[in-house]
Design an enzyme around this catalytic site. Structure first.
Site, PDB file in Angstrom:
ATOM      1  N   SER A  31       0.830  -1.211   0.000  1.00  0.00           N
ATOM      2  CA  SER A  31       0.000   0.000   0.000  1.00  0.00           C
ATOM      3  C   SER A  31       0.861   1.256   0.000  1.00  0.00           C
ATOM      4  O   SER A  31       0.432   2.311  -0.478  1.00  0.00           O
ATOM      5  CB  SER A  31      -0.918   0.006   1.229  1.00  0.00           C
ATOM      6  N   HIS A  68      -2.647   2.851   7.263  1.00  0.00           N
ATOM      7  CA  HIS A  68      -1.869   1.620   7.220  1.00  0.00           C
ATOM      8  C   HIS A  68      -0.622   1.771   6.345  1.00  0.00           C
ATOM      9  O   HIS A  68       0.325   0.991   6.466  1.00  0.00           O
ATOM     10  CB  HIS A  68      -2.730   0.457   6.711  1.00  0.00           C
ATOM     11  N   LEU A 117     -10.370   3.635   8.674  1.00  0.00           N
ATOM     12  CA  LEU A 117     -10.486   4.275   7.372  1.00  0.00           C
ATOM     13  C   LEU A 117     -11.719   5.157   7.274  1.00  0.00           C
ATOM     14  O   LEU A 117     -12.757   4.888   7.880  1.00  0.00           O
ATOM     15  CB  LEU A 117     -10.497   3.217   6.271  1.00  0.00           C
ATOM     16  N   ASP A 147      -8.308   4.001  -2.157  1.00  0.00           N
ATOM     17  CA  ASP A 147      -9.581   3.816  -2.857  1.00  0.00           C
ATOM     18  C   ASP A 147     -10.557   2.966  -2.062  1.00  0.00           C
ATOM     19  O   ASP A 147     -11.779   3.155  -2.153  1.00  0.00           O
ATOM     20  CB  ASP A 147      -9.371   3.248  -4.262  1.00  0.00           C
ATOM     21  N   LYS A 239      -0.648  -1.400  -6.870  1.00  0.00           N
ATOM     22  CA  LYS A 239      -0.251  -1.819  -5.531  1.00  0.00           C
ATOM     23  C   LYS A 239       1.028  -2.641  -5.628  1.00  0.00           C
ATOM     24  O   LYS A 239       1.163  -3.512  -6.499  1.00  0.00           O
ATOM     25  CB  LYS A 239      -1.373  -2.634  -4.886  1.00  0.00           C
ATOM     26  N   SER A 335     -32.417  23.257  19.583  1.00  0.00           N
ATOM     27  CA  SER A 335     -32.754  22.314  20.653  1.00  0.00           C
ATOM     28  C   SER A 335     -31.623  22.164  21.661  1.00  0.00           C
ATOM     29  O   SER A 335     -31.853  22.137  22.868  1.00  0.00           O
ATOM     30  CB  SER A 335     -33.103  20.949  20.059  1.00  0.00           C
ATOM     31  N   GLU A 356     -23.129  13.950  11.696  1.00  0.00           N
ATOM     32  CA  GLU A 356     -22.466  13.924  13.009  1.00  0.00           C
ATOM     33  C   GLU A 356     -21.012  13.477  12.926  1.00  0.00           C
ATOM     34  O   GLU A 356     -20.171  13.932  13.716  1.00  0.00           O
ATOM     35  CB  GLU A 356     -23.241  13.030  13.971  1.00  0.00           C
ATOM     36  N   ASP A 413     -41.377  11.741  22.072  1.00  0.00           N
ATOM     37  CA  ASP A 413     -40.650  11.491  20.824  1.00  0.00           C
ATOM     38  C   ASP A 413     -40.278  10.023  20.641  1.00  0.00           C
ATOM     39  O   ASP A 413     -40.040   9.572  19.529  1.00  0.00           O
ATOM     40  CB  ASP A 413     -39.380  12.341  20.761  1.00  0.00           C
TER      41      ASP A 413
END
Length: 615
Positions: A31, A68, A117, A147, A239, A335, A356, A413
């Site tokens: 890699s 990595h 990753l 990728d 690679k 909120s 998030e 809710d």
């Protein structure tokens, strides 16, 4: 460097990646080999960085998202000078700075911990946002991605955010080497498949041969000259490039080469090329200046105030006093009440929308640049970003998190909106601080205290209004607690925080009228926990009853239990918590159904007292 020199440097980076992995007997040389030319051109011709001053405000920032491929990064460090060949060959050894996946805890030239990753680009977006909106500096952010990680949703949260914010100081270098861990990637060498996706988020894209150093050089120059858009350089690579044993072959991911000496010979042998990295331009950090005087909001005892309201007002006040405070929210600022900060300090407020993971990544990125972020959303939704919180801890990042609308007490809710796992999540993070205020003055003081802590700090706030219990001058040290009911004749101790503390106090008043005195402890600091007070209560009363608006696992009950796991006798401990899956109901109905309201607490206490006196 000219073309021949760049080719030679790329080969050196391959050789050193093979050597480091062979010395370790593990690692990811293949890699690293695919991206060696991409790294060589960046290091020699485009990166502006002073390795003697890693915090120089003008330094470009490089993020190795495909963590990595650390042998490549360490080989680049050797070429640039901050480490030598002897240290390179300590890769992955006990005590070495050169870990399997790089972290800023060990090396000052590493921006953030990667290896999980899909994190490098989102954090790179955070750093680039800091450059544009906070530092007002012209440093560039370069992110090297693999990728395989393009399958991660967090990558596309980051891509949309970068395009929306017009981050032309951000360049992603995509190493499309076709092979993942177990075989081919989803799109193989189809560069346009990636380019279409980035262009859909308003990125400028350049498709190149990732082993043509002249094409790489031109692409980097194009990225630097592109205005108004981030740039994605999508590079076709192989690679294990350069060695017959490894080039474009499956089944070699995460393995040192079987015949490293032969590969090194094929690659032209060991070299010691040194790179003079371009110096950064002169720059200085321009943090906004506060007035230096913190005037927290104040409330009188008995007022009805939600702790989320106190959080928002205290955060705005802190932003006035400190120019380094930044607020982020996931499109629920009305909120969580972070909107109070947004209205007073719009230049230091980041609307991250309902993304998030990107919100936490942005917090990590701006923290890396020396700012103090407070990121807010519903406690339940932080679970989406938990891996980013975990990795922030690995990075040693200092970020403040606020989870509002916690527990069944939010009412109608229903369970999708109820944070019932958040205390367990945050307590499990290494070095974290977990706080759960019970009234407005306490919440305001804890917001301010969080600013001076280290690591991951989590504050749990409640939706509904509750009576103010403490005066505005009361202090709440982290690691402490408050004893609100106590007598020499206490029969047991009730330990609670937040919503359930008010229920516990009502239960204690009811029990007192029946001649059953009980002690009540406000455990506002869930981690670290006040062991001394809990142990004294256990010694005095013989029984502890914990009550929490949270699932039984990992919350206040477990925090209390851990105060006694040092070999001493464990007291009788009974836990009331949310054990069934809630539905929709009023807050009072929810608390009663979960068995954590005043009536349920009093009933449990009566039973415990009766059992305690039975011979």
């Amino acid at each position: 460097m000219n073309t021949a020199e760049l080719v030679d440097l790329g080969q050196q980076l391959r050789v050193d990646s093979v050597r480091a992995s062979a010395a370790a007997g593990s690692g990811h040389p293949t890699s690293s080999m695919s991206a060696a030319d991409l790294m060589a051109v960046l290091l020699a011709n485009h990166l502006r960085y002073d390795f003697d001053r890693p915090e120089h405000p003008g330094n470009d920032r490089f993020v190795l998202s495909k963590g990595h491929a650390s042998p490549l990064l360490y080989s680049a460090f050797k070429a640039a000078g901050p480490i030598d060949d002897a240290e390179l060959l300590t890769f992955r050894e006990l005590g070495s700075r050169l870990e399997g996946h790089p972290t800023p805890q060990r090396l000052p030239w590493v921006e953030t911990a990667t290896g999980s990753l899909g994190q490098g680009l989102p954090i790179g977006v955070g750093i680039a946002l800091a450059g544009k909106r906070l530092d007002h500096a012209d440093y560039r952010v370069w992110v090297l991605c693999g990728d395989s990680e393009m399958a991660e949703g967090s990558i596309w949260e980051a891509a949309e955010a970068a395009g929306y914010e017009h981050l032309d100081n951000l360049t992603v270098i995509l190493d499309v080497n076709r092979l993942g861990q177990r075989g081919p990637t989803r799109h193989g060498h189809d560069l346009d498949a990636y380019a279409r996706r980035f262009r859909a988020f308003d990125w400028h894209t350049v498709e190149i041969d990732g082993h043509d150093v002249d094409a790489i050089d031109r692409a980097y120059g194009e990225a630097i000259s592109t205005k108004g858009q981030p740039t994605a350089i999508i590079a076709r690579t192989l690679k294990g490039k350069g060695a017959k044993e490894s080039e474009d072959r499956e089944g070699l991911h995460g393995k040192p080469l079987k015949n490293p000496d032969e590969a090194i010979e094929e690659l032209g042998g060991v070299r010691d090329v040194r790179v003079r990295v371009h110096e950064p331009p002169s720059a200085r950090s321009l943090h906004a200046v506060g007035n230096g005087s913190l005037e927290l909001p104040r409330w009188d005892k008995g007022e009805e105030v939600a702790t989320r309201d106190a959080y928002g007002q205290a955060l705005a006040a802190l932003g006035t006093a400190r120019g380094d405070v930044v607020a982020l929210d996931g499109e629920v600022g009305d909120s969580t009440r972070s909107e109070f900060f947004a209205k007073e300090h719009p230049d230091r407020y980041f609307e991250c929308y309902i993304a998030e993971q990107q919100m936490i990544a942005t917090a990590v990125g701006v923290a890396r640049r020396g700012w103090l972020p407070y990121a807010s959303t519903f406690a339940a939704f932080l679970s989406r970003a938990y891996d980013f919180v975990r990795m922030a801890s690995v990075s040693g990042s200092g970020i403040n998190l606020n989870g509002s609308h916690a527990g069944v007490a939010i009412g109608q809710d229903g369970p999708s909106q109820m944070g019932l796992e958040d205390l367990a999540m945050m307590r499990a993070v290494h070095g974290s601080t977990v706080l759960y205020p019970s009234d407005a003055n306490q919440a305001a003081k804890l917001v301010a205290e969080m600013a001076d802590l280290v690591g991951i700090r989590y504050l749990r706030t409640s939706r509904g209004a509750s009576p103010v219990l403490y005066g505005p001058d009361e202090e709440f040290p982290v690691g402490g607690s408050k004893v609100l009911r106590s007598s020499a004749g206490d029969r047991l101790t009730i330990v609670a925080a937040g919503v359930t503390l008010h229920e516990a106090l009502a239960a204690a008043d009811s029990l007192e009228r029946e001649g059953i005195p009980v002690r009540v402890i406000d455990l506002y600091s869930v981690k670290p926990v006040d062991r001394a007070t809990l142990r004294q209560a256990a010694e005095d009363t013989g029984c502890l009853l914990t009550v929490e608006d949270h699932h039984e696992e990992g919350g206040i009950g477990d925090a209390v239990l851990e105060a006694f796991l040092d070999g001493r006798p464990v007291p009788r401990l009974v836990r009331l918590a949310v054990r069934a899956m809630p539905g929709s109901a009023s807050p009072a109905e929810q608390l009663h159904a979960a068995g954590i309201d005043a009536e349920s607490i009093a009933a449990s206490a009566r039973l415990l007292v009766e059992e305690a006196v039975v011979p």
